[in-house]
Write a protein that holds these residues in place. Sequence first.
Motif, PDB file in Angstrom:
ATOM      1  N   VAL A   1      -3.373  -2.817  -9.706  1.00 36.70           N
ATOM      2  CA  VAL A   1      -3.405  -2.951  -8.239  1.00 36.70           C
ATOM      3  C   VAL A   1      -2.520  -1.853  -7.651  1.00 36.70           C
ATOM      4  O   VAL A   1      -1.367  -1.695  -8.062  1.00 36.70           O
ATOM      5  N   VAL A   2      -3.073  -1.088  -6.739  1.00 34.37           N
ATOM      6  CA  VAL A   2      -2.313   0.006  -6.126  1.00 34.37           C
ATOM      7  C   VAL A   2      -2.365  -0.146  -4.613  1.00 34.37           C
ATOM      8  O   VAL A   2      -3.452  -0.330  -4.044  1.00 34.37           O
ATOM      9  N   THR A   3      -1.213  -0.097  -3.984  1.00 31.74           N
ATOM     10  CA  THR A   3      -1.204  -0.122  -2.516  1.00 31.74           C
ATOM     11  C   THR A   3      -0.490   1.124  -2.002  1.00 31.74           C
ATOM     12  O   THR A   3       0.414   1.650  -2.647  1.00 31.74           O
ATOM     13  N   VAL A   4      -0.960   1.575  -0.863  1.00 35.17           N
ATOM     14  CA  VAL A   4      -0.353   2.739  -0.208  1.00 35.17           C
ATOM     15  C   VAL A   4      -0.039   2.344   1.226  1.00 35.17           C
ATOM     16  O   VAL A   4      -0.909   1.791   1.912  1.00 35.17           O
ATOM     17  N   ASP A   5       1.175   2.602   1.669  1.00 36.40           N
ATOM     18  CA  ASP A   5       1.542   2.393   3.076  1.00 36.40           C
ATOM     19  C   ASP A   5       1.869   3.729   3.710  1.00 36.40           C
ATOM     20  O   ASP A   5       2.752   4.443   3.227  1.00 36.40           O
ATOM     21  N   TRP A   6       1.176   4.041   4.784  1.00 39.38           N
ATOM     22  CA  TRP A   6       1.470   5.275   5.523  1.00 39.38           C
ATOM     23  C   TRP A   6       2.317   4.923   6.736  1.00 39.38           C
ATOM     24  O   TRP A   6       1.957   4.060   7.532  1.00 39.38           O
ATOM     25  N   HIS A   7       3.454   5.611   6.857  1.00 41.13           N
ATOM     26  CA  HIS A   7       4.308   5.486   8.039  1.00 41.13           C
ATOM     27  C   HIS A   7       4.188   6.778   8.825  1.00 41.13           C
ATOM     28  O   HIS A   7       4.436   7.865   8.270  1.00 41.13           O
ATOM     29  N   ALA A   8       3.841   6.680  10.100  1.00 37.19           N
ATOM     30  CA  ALA A   8       3.676   7.886  10.931  1.00 37.19           C
ATOM     31  C   ALA A   8       4.985   8.664  10.932  1.00 37.19           C
ATOM     32  O   ALA A   8       6.050   8.055  10.977  1.00 37.19           O
ATOM     33  N   PRO A   9       4.918   9.974  10.914  1.00 41.87           N
ATOM     34  CA  PRO A   9       3.689  10.771  10.868  1.00 41.87           C
ATOM     35  C   PRO A   9       3.220  11.050   9.443  1.00 41.87           C
ATOM     36  O   PRO A   9       2.040  11.275   9.246  1.00 41.87           O
ATOM     37  N   SER A  10       4.079  10.977   8.440  1.00 40.70           N
ATOM     38  CA  SER A  10       3.649  11.517   7.145  1.00 40.70           C
ATOM     39  C   SER A  10       4.568  11.107   6.003  1.00 40.70           C
ATOM     40  O   SER A  10       4.869  11.904   5.131  1.00 40.70           O
ATOM     41  N   VAL A  11       5.013   9.854   6.036  1.00 45.70           N
ATOM     42  CA  VAL A  11       5.823   9.325   4.936  1.00 45.70           C
ATOM     43  C   VAL A  11       5.021   8.195   4.294  1.00 45.70           C
ATOM     44  O   VAL A  11       4.591   7.275   4.991  1.00 45.70           O
ATOM     45  N   LEU A  12       4.813   8.286   2.975  1.00 46.01           N
ATOM     46  CA  LEU A  12       3.983   7.287   2.313  1.00 46.01           C
ATOM     47  C   LEU A  12       4.724   6.612   1.169  1.00 46.01           C
ATOM     48  O   LEU A  12       5.460   7.260   0.412  1.00 46.01           O
TER      49      LEU A  12
ATOM     50  N   ARG B   1      -5.589  -0.162  -0.320  1.00 48.58           N
ATOM     51  CA  ARG B   1      -5.348  -1.042  -1.469  1.00 48.58           C
ATOM     52  C   ARG B   1      -6.491  -0.864  -2.460  1.00 48.58           C
ATOM     53  O   ARG B   1      -7.663  -0.896  -2.092  1.00 48.58           O
ATOM     54  N   TYR B   2      -6.138  -0.609  -3.717  1.00 47.94           N
ATOM     55  CA  TYR B   2      -7.105  -0.431  -4.792  1.00 47.94           C
ATOM     56  C   TYR B   2      -6.845  -1.528  -5.820  1.00 47.94           C
ATOM     57  O   TYR B   2      -5.698  -1.764  -6.203  1.00 47.94           O
ATOM     58  N   ARG B   3      -7.901  -2.182  -6.284  1.00 44.14           N
ATOM     59  CA  ARG B   3      -7.734  -3.278  -7.257  1.00 44.14           C
ATOM     60  C   ARG B   3      -8.836  -3.170  -8.288  1.00 44.14           C
ATOM     61  O   ARG B   3     -10.016  -3.056  -7.958  1.00 44.14           O
ATOM     62  N   HIS B   4      -8.428  -3.160  -9.572  1.00 45.53           N
ATOM     63  CA  HIS B   4      -9.408  -3.043 -10.645  1.00 45.53           C
ATOM     64  C   HIS B   4      -8.831  -3.806 -11.837  1.00 45.53           C
ATOM     65  O   HIS B   4      -7.737  -3.499 -12.325  1.00 45.53           O
ATOM     66  N   LEU B   5      -9.569  -4.813 -12.306  1.00 43.65           N
ATOM     67  CA  LEU B   5      -9.005  -5.728 -13.319  1.00 43.65           C
ATOM     68  C   LEU B   5      -9.619  -5.483 -14.699  1.00 43.65           C
ATOM     69  O   LEU B   5     -10.773  -5.053 -14.817  1.00 43.65           O
ATOM     70  N   ASP B   6      -8.804  -5.735 -15.710  1.00 43.57           N
ATOM     71  CA  ASP B   6      -9.293  -5.799 -17.087  1.00 43.57           C
ATOM     72  C   ASP B   6     -10.064  -4.553 -17.532  1.00 43.57           C
ATOM     73  O   ASP B   6     -11.222  -4.643 -17.959  1.00 43.57           O
ATOM     74  N   ASP B   7      -9.428  -3.418 -17.380  1.00 44.32           N
ATOM     75  CA  ASP B   7     -10.082  -2.166 -17.813  1.00 44.32           C
ATOM     76  C   ASP B   7      -8.970  -1.224 -18.285  1.00 44.32           C
ATOM     77  O   ASP B   7      -7.782  -1.512 -18.119  1.00 44.32           O
ATOM     78  N   TYR B   8      -9.362  -0.130 -18.880  1.00 45.73           N
ATOM     79  CA  TYR B   8      -8.351   0.811 -19.364  1.00 45.73           C
ATOM     80  C   TYR B   8      -7.732   1.574 -18.200  1.00 45.73           C
ATOM     81  O   TYR B   8      -8.410   1.892 -17.215  1.00 45.73           O
TER      82      TYR B   8
ATOM     83  N   TRP C   1     -10.415   4.063  -9.612  1.00 48.05           N
ATOM     84  CA  TRP C   1     -10.694   4.767  -8.357  1.00 48.05           C
ATOM     85  C   TRP C   1     -12.171   4.763  -8.013  1.00 48.05           C
ATOM     86  O   TRP C   1     -12.540   4.740  -6.834  1.00 48.05           O
ATOM     87  N   THR C   2     -13.036   4.810  -9.040  1.00 49.66           N
ATOM     88  CA  THR C   2     -14.457   4.995  -8.753  1.00 49.66           C
ATOM     89  C   THR C   2     -15.260   3.695  -8.885  1.00 49.66           C
ATOM     90  O   THR C   2     -16.354   3.590  -8.344  1.00 49.66           O
ATOM     91  N   ARG C   3     -14.702   2.702  -9.603  1.00 49.55           N
ATOM     92  CA  ARG C   3     -15.465   1.461  -9.755  1.00 49.55           C
ATOM     93  C   ARG C   3     -14.736   0.230  -9.227  1.00 49.55           C
ATOM     94  O   ARG C   3     -15.297  -0.853  -9.181  1.00 49.55           O
ATOM     95  N   GLY C   4     -13.461   0.383  -8.878  1.00 46.76           N
ATOM     96  CA  GLY C   4     -12.686  -0.791  -8.449  1.00 46.76           C
ATOM     97  C   GLY C   4     -12.976  -1.184  -7.007  1.00 46.76           C
ATOM     98  O   GLY C   4     -13.831  -0.607  -6.337  1.00 46.76           O
ATOM     99  N   GLU C   5     -12.228  -2.182  -6.550  1.00 39.66           N
ATOM    100  CA  GLU C   5     -12.327  -2.571  -5.140  1.00 39.66           C
ATOM    101  C   GLU C   5     -11.391  -1.694  -4.326  1.00 39.66           C
ATOM    102  O   GLU C   5     -10.317  -1.321  -4.793  1.00 39.66           O
ATOM    103  N   ARG C   6     -11.813  -1.416  -3.101  1.00 39.26           N
ATOM    104  CA  ARG C   6     -10.952  -0.661  -2.181  1.00 39.26           C
ATOM    105  C   ARG C   6     -10.903  -1.375  -0.857  1.00 39.26           C
ATOM    106  O   ARG C   6     -11.928  -1.931  -0.417  1.00 39.26           O
ATOM    107  N   GLU C   7      -9.780  -1.297  -0.209  1.00 39.04           N
ATOM    108  CA  GLU C   7      -9.683  -1.903   1.112  1.00 39.04           C
ATOM    109  C   GLU C   7      -8.724  -1.047   1.926  1.00 39.04           C
ATOM    110  O   GLU C   7      -7.774  -0.474   1.380  1.00 39.04           O
ATOM    111  N   PHE C   8      -9.001  -0.932   3.196  1.00 41.07           N
ATOM    112  CA  PHE C   8      -8.114  -0.161   4.077  1.00 41.07           C
ATOM    113  C   PHE C   8      -7.811  -1.011   5.301  1.00 41.07           C
ATOM    114  O   PHE C   8      -8.660  -1.813   5.723  1.00 41.07           O
ATOM    115  N   GLY C   9      -6.633  -0.845   5.887  1.00 36.73           N
ATOM    116  CA  GLY C   9      -6.338  -1.636   7.068  1.00 36.73           C
ATOM    117  C   GLY C   9      -5.120  -1.131   7.810  1.00 36.73           C
ATOM    118  O   GLY C   9      -4.570  -0.078   7.490  1.00 36.73           O
ATOM    119  N   ARG C  10      -4.731  -1.871   8.815  1.00 32.30           N
ATOM    120  CA  ARG C  10      -3.561  -1.508   9.598  1.00 32.30           C
ATOM    121  C   ARG C  10      -2.659  -2.698   9.798  1.00 32.30           C
ATOM    122  O   ARG C  10      -3.137  -3.832   9.957  1.00 32.30           O
TER     123      ARG C  10
END
Lengths: 340, 340, 340
Positions: free
Chosen positions: C214-225, C188-195, C171-180
């Motif tokens: 690798v973690v992805t989150v999809d938000w569907h309006a209004p509030s279902v993820l 989307r969170y991506r962090h390789l080769d770590d504990y 969460w604090t050192r990995g890659e983050r990306e947001f989009g639509r």
Amino acid sequence: MPYLRNTWYVAAWAHDLAEAPLGLTLLEEPVVLLRDGDGAAHALAGRCPHRCAPLAKGRIVEGALECPYHGLRFSFDGRCVHNPHPGGEVPDAAVRAYPLAERHGLLWIWMGDPVRADEALIPDFGWLADPKWEHVNGSALVPGNYQLYVDNILDLSHASFVHPALRSNAWTRGEREFGRRGEVVWARYRHLDDYLSEGIDMVLGSAGRRMDNVVTVDWHAPSVLFLDFRAGEPGTPEEALTSLPSLHAFTPQDRTSTHYFWAVGRDFRLGDADFSAGARAAFLAAFELEDAPIIAAQQKLMGEGDFWDMGLIHLAGDAGGIGARRTLQRLIAAEETEAR
Amino acid sequence: MPYLRNTWYVAAWAHDLAEAPLGLTLLEEPVVLLRDGDGAAHALAGRCPHRCAPLAKGRIVEGALECPYHGLRFSFDGRCVHNPHPGGEVPDAAVRAYPLAERHGLLWIWMGDPVRADEALIPDFGWLADPKWEHVNGSALVPGNYQLYVDNILDLSHASFVHPALRSNAWTRGEREFGRRGEVVWARYRHLDDYLSEGIDMVLGSAGRRMDNVVTVDWHAPSVLFLDFRAGEPGTPEEALTSLPSLHAFTPQDRTSTHYFWAVGRDFRLGDADFSAGARAAFLAAFELEDAPIIAAQQKLMGEGDFWDMGLIHLAGDAGGIGARRTLQRLIAAEETEAR
Amino acid sequence: MPYLRNTWYVAAWAHDLAEAPLGLTLLEEPVVLLRDGDGAAHALAGRCPHRCAPLAKGRIVEGALECPYHGLRFSFDGRCVHNPHPGGEVPDAAVRAYPLAERHGLLWIWMGDPVRADEALIPDFGWLADPKWEHVNGSALVPGNYQLYVDNILDLSHASFVHPALRSNAWTRGEREFGRRGEVVWARYRHLDDYLSEGIDMVLGSAGRRMDNVVTVDWHAPSVLFLDFRAGEPGTPEEALTSLPSLHAFTPQDRTSTHYFWAVGRDFRLGDADFSAGARAAFLAAFELEDAPIIAAQQKLMGEGDFWDMGLIHLAGDAGGIGARRTLQRLIAAEETEAR
């Protein structure tokens, strides 16, 4: 102006007011009830005019009510009569005194113009004090507007759904009639030659037998009801049926909570304490544990809007409740007109 | 604007702030108190500027306060100094830092313009830290507006009614005087050669003996009071009477609830822990269990209207409270004028 | 207009609706869920149109919902179909019927225009019903606005601070990306080769080993993820990582409280009840005992003002939450325009 003022409300059961002052809120006003040295009951505003301390937490000292905060004393008619502080000048101050009448074991309070307080206007509940009758009673602070409680007593059809022990064909298949007699709105239920409810069978010892059943309700503005439940062998003349008279008096604490005073009488098994205890438990359960929760939920779903603007549907059985609401509305409007 | 801002309020007893941050609401604002590595106390706004998380639930990490939600860190002067997230750009953000002074075992907070925070303005409670004196103390969050608590200390006549153990002729038959010295409003009670109250007799060991009694109260705006209770053998010069100095500091949480900080000192039986425990229990009962409930009831009956518009009657003994209210009102009005 | 109406909200887990009607408040409206004789689920307005009694306290009688107060009965499509009172004329009345769909073990309700209720619009949570997957789930009524709960899932950086067992460098050192993607806002969170975190290590049995994550989150309006947490040996292709899919659905009770429905799936250790029980306890603790209290505190400090007017600072990690808020705001505004 949600309350009628020039009228008698029940403030307490007389036996609930002993030597200690009793504080409660009526029509959104703090009130303290108290007894003088002769045992006569009085009602004063419950807020000290000095620093708003709760007079109901005070005690009676030398024939006056002492404020629990700084010790000013008020006579039973509300005048400040003692200042305990150095100098001791008694301020020209008073708390409002409300006319109070002890009648038939109840304390009745007049929250309007004292000059108009006429004890002859108190509805007659003589059976509460008549040795030929015995009654069980109770009181409770219940959630919901007082008019919802009035509706509840004027439409007894709820009994078959809210009170399992009082389920009866009388409410859903019998005859019903509603009407007005002066300012009294009445309801009348009549159902002949059928079984009574289980709960009533236990009180009357009528289990397994078909009975005639006539029930009348009289509403006295704003919210005092007399319910006369009568039953007996088929063919018994109505005035000879066994009667279970009851009182249902509702005094608003505020717009969404109500003091409920109830009593149910009988003229048989007098002095049978076990029977009385059972009857009391049963009626308390019905009024305080079954009626109150559904009315609380109703109040919550109703909100605090105007009853007539909610788009509610009305059934034939609502005629009593609607009649009472309209009568009350007219009486309140008349008071407002007069006050201008 | 119900609060004076350019003034010192008591925020906490210093001994109640250890390593963990301490959160509380003062003047309707969330505040967090915390100590740096050298033990120096600081006060910051308690709401993270990122997503409003409660900073008081955070912990000290590498010399900064870490937000418990997303980990932003704030220095002891309020600046954001660390962003733990990828990229790690530290946002140009800060929480408000309030001037805080640790003085005589109390933490004093300045909720107004920091430039004007002058520690010389803190009222002198040197006896709280003087080894010649020992004190018992406490604090409680109590219901009711802080000015009602100020009224209560300036009008000690309530003691005879609210505190059975402190009932005394001094309050109701003695001399009383009220006055002003600069912005300090004071009250003075003097009653000679009479019995003290039961509670004070237990503290002073004076049961059964007549004593001289002089009590002074100094109010410092907005709500910090010094009460000096003195008593001794009849004829003792006033400055030679035994003194029981006390602190009563009231800090508004909001309009209807108050942080009450109190202490009562003595210069005898030093180090007697059993005696201290008994005294603490007695004073705690008086302030937190006897005063607070009646003031809570008073607040409820008073509502939230303007004090001056309630049509209250005022007695001679209210001169102190009224003087303090008027002074405070003037000081608040002056701040408002200045702020425009 | 704080709510989107022409959309599907989760009303309940299907297994939580048995024979008894289930009452709840959604979008500030009382709703009752119930099953007909074939087990099909329905949703009706929870307030009787006669006297506002709570229909959820009623029971199913002869294929209709009986009002618990006066016994009117309503069919599963909301029409009044029975009046038990003398005469028995059925009033021309109805309660609102809400489209309800049972899909993947959840009951989805449409609070808007029924004509537009298209079940194809329900987000796909097929894994909840797919025998290749097993899941643990729960629901809770939690304090705080539903959009704060959406923010929480879209910004997973909170995990390192709020959830000790889920603390991770991802969460604090990995890659983050947001989009639509259409109306779906994703993170989307991506962090390789770590504990991984301790908690996830327990679920995946990966303690002591470095993993790709690798973690992805999809938000569907209004509030279902939909949150897809994936991990595996370094170098594993993303689609071959072990997946822990999860549902986070938030349905407003009102502006400051939320129904939270959650589930976490796996496709390994199927049928291992002890493992499931442990996983359920751990996720319940994280979502209901760790997230909810901080969001409750956040709501309290935020008050009920407009989110955009609070002068909050925004960090890079807020892009998902902000994107969802803006999208939702646009959809609600479009509904309002259309309604005019």
